[in-house]
Write a protein that holds these residues in place. Structure first.
Motif, PDB file in Angstrom:
ATOM      1  N   GLY A 125       0.829  -1.199   0.000  1.00  0.00           N
ATOM      2  CA  GLY A 125       0.000   0.000   0.000  1.00  0.00           C
ATOM      3  C   GLY A 125       0.861   1.245   0.000  1.00  0.00           C
ATOM      4  N   ILE A 126       0.600   2.153  -0.922  1.00  0.00           N
ATOM      5  CA  ILE A 126       1.264   3.449  -0.968  1.00  0.00           C
ATOM      6  C   ILE A 126       0.202   4.501  -0.716  1.00  0.00           C
ATOM      7  N   GLY A 127       0.309   5.198   0.386  1.00  0.00           N
ATOM      8  CA  GLY A 127      -0.713   6.169   0.774  1.00  0.00           C
ATOM      9  C   GLY A 127      -1.892   5.539   1.475  1.00  0.00           C
ATOM     10  N   THR A 128      -1.804   4.237   1.761  1.00  0.00           N
ATOM     11  CA  THR A 128      -2.873   3.541   2.467  1.00  0.00           C
ATOM     12  C   THR A 128      -2.270   2.445   3.324  1.00  0.00           C
TER      13      THR A 128
ATOM     14  N   SER B 110      -5.879  -3.220  -0.977  1.00  0.00           N
ATOM     15  CA  SER B 110      -6.820  -4.266  -1.380  1.00  0.00           C
ATOM     16  C   SER B 110      -6.302  -5.093  -2.554  1.00  0.00           C
ATOM     17  N   GLN B 111      -5.208  -4.653  -3.175  1.00  0.00           N
ATOM     18  CA  GLN B 111      -4.621  -5.371  -4.301  1.00  0.00           C
ATOM     19  C   GLN B 111      -3.114  -5.545  -4.054  1.00  0.00           C
ATOM     20  N   LYS B 112      -2.455  -6.292  -4.963  1.00  0.00           N
ATOM     21  CA  LYS B 112      -1.023  -6.492  -4.814  1.00  0.00           C
ATOM     22  C   LYS B 112      -0.279  -5.163  -4.734  1.00  0.00           C
ATOM     23  N   LEU B 113      -0.735  -4.173  -5.509  1.00  0.00           N
ATOM     24  CA  LEU B 113      -0.221  -2.820  -5.404  1.00  0.00           C
ATOM     25  C   LEU B 113      -1.412  -1.876  -5.371  1.00  0.00           C
ATOM     26  N   HIS B 114      -1.539  -1.146  -4.288  1.00  0.00           N
ATOM     27  CA  HIS B 114      -2.662  -0.240  -4.093  1.00  0.00           C
ATOM     28  C   HIS B 114      -2.088   1.146  -3.818  1.00  0.00           C
ATOM     29  N   VAL B 115      -2.323   2.082  -4.742  1.00  0.00           N
ATOM     30  CA  VAL B 115      -1.841   3.446  -4.603  1.00  0.00           C
ATOM     31  C   VAL B 115      -3.021   4.351  -4.312  1.00  0.00           C
ATOM     32  N   SER B 116      -2.983   5.042  -3.170  1.00  0.00           N
ATOM     33  CA  SER B 116      -4.007   6.013  -2.847  1.00  0.00           C
ATOM     34  C   SER B 116      -3.446   7.391  -3.147  1.00  0.00           C
ATOM     35  N   GLY B 117      -3.835   7.946  -4.296  1.00  0.00           N
ATOM     36  CA  GLY B 117      -3.267   9.212  -4.749  1.00  0.00           C
ATOM     37  C   GLY B 117      -2.771   9.075  -6.171  1.00  0.00           C
TER      38      GLY B 117
END
Length: 199
Positions: free
Chosen positions: A167-170, A174-181
């Motif tokens: 998680g980036i920003g979270t 919810s996924q292998k890579l999840h970026v919030s932003g």
């Protein structure tokens, strides 16, 4: 054997010194008064670091009245307190070169999330890295919420392997890579068949 000093009672005064020597320089062990009450005593250990025998011995290690050990300091604040000089390492652990397994340092922490096995601070006392008793590691944070929790403006991976979600920003990907932003990719995206798409 009891060596008693009749010297003046004062904080920092040495009493009952035992000196050992071969030439004119000597090493010594001495009681040291640590409070106004002369019954509150620690132990001081002296070496003779120069080739000039007339030079004074120097205190290099102290066991204070609470049982704290100081190397390079006369006022240890923890069970082992090491103070170094510039351009020198405080502790060096060298594992033997053997054909079997060899181990460096093992640090055990408590099981509470607030316990930590390793805590690294900067000169101002601000936490830089913390490894907690629950297995979480924080960089830039003293309360990591995941196995690796990095808090800061940026960080860099040249190569890394992860076996779960990132998680980036979270803190709850919810996924292998999840970026919030916002995200920027300068290369290509690849689908499940290995075909590259447009960045």
């Amino acid at each position: 054997i009891r060596v008693k000093s009749d010297g003046a009672s004062a904080i920092g005064n040495y009493h009952g010194t035992i000196a050992l020597s071969k030439g004119t320089g000597s090493v010594a062990i001495s009681a040291v008064q640590e409070e106004n009450d002369s019954d509150v005593m620690g132990m001081a250990f002296f070496t003779h670091p120069t080739t000039a025998g007339v030079d004074a011995s120097v205190e290099k290690m102290r066991i204070d009245h609470d049982g704290n050990v100081g190397i390079g300091t006369t006022s240890p604040g923890t069970k082992l307190d090491i103070t170094t000089v510039a351009n020198t390492a405080g502790v060096r652990v060298a594992a033997p070169n053997t054909t079997g397994q060899s181990f460096g340092v093992t640090i055990a922490a408590g099981t509470n999330s607030s316990d930590y096995a390793l805590n690294i601070n900067n000169a101002a006392g601000t936490g830089i890295l913390r490894a907690r008793g629950d297995g979480n590691v924080g960089i830039g944070t003293t309360s990591p919420g995941a196995k690796l929790h990095v808090q800061g403006t940026s960080f860099f991976f040249d190569q890394a392997i992860f076996d779960d979600k990132i998680g980036i920003g979270t803190t709850s990907p919810s996924q292998k890579l999840h970026v919030s932003g916002n995200a920027r990719v300068t290369g290509a995206y690849y689908d499940s068949t290995g075909v590259a798409g447009s960045p």
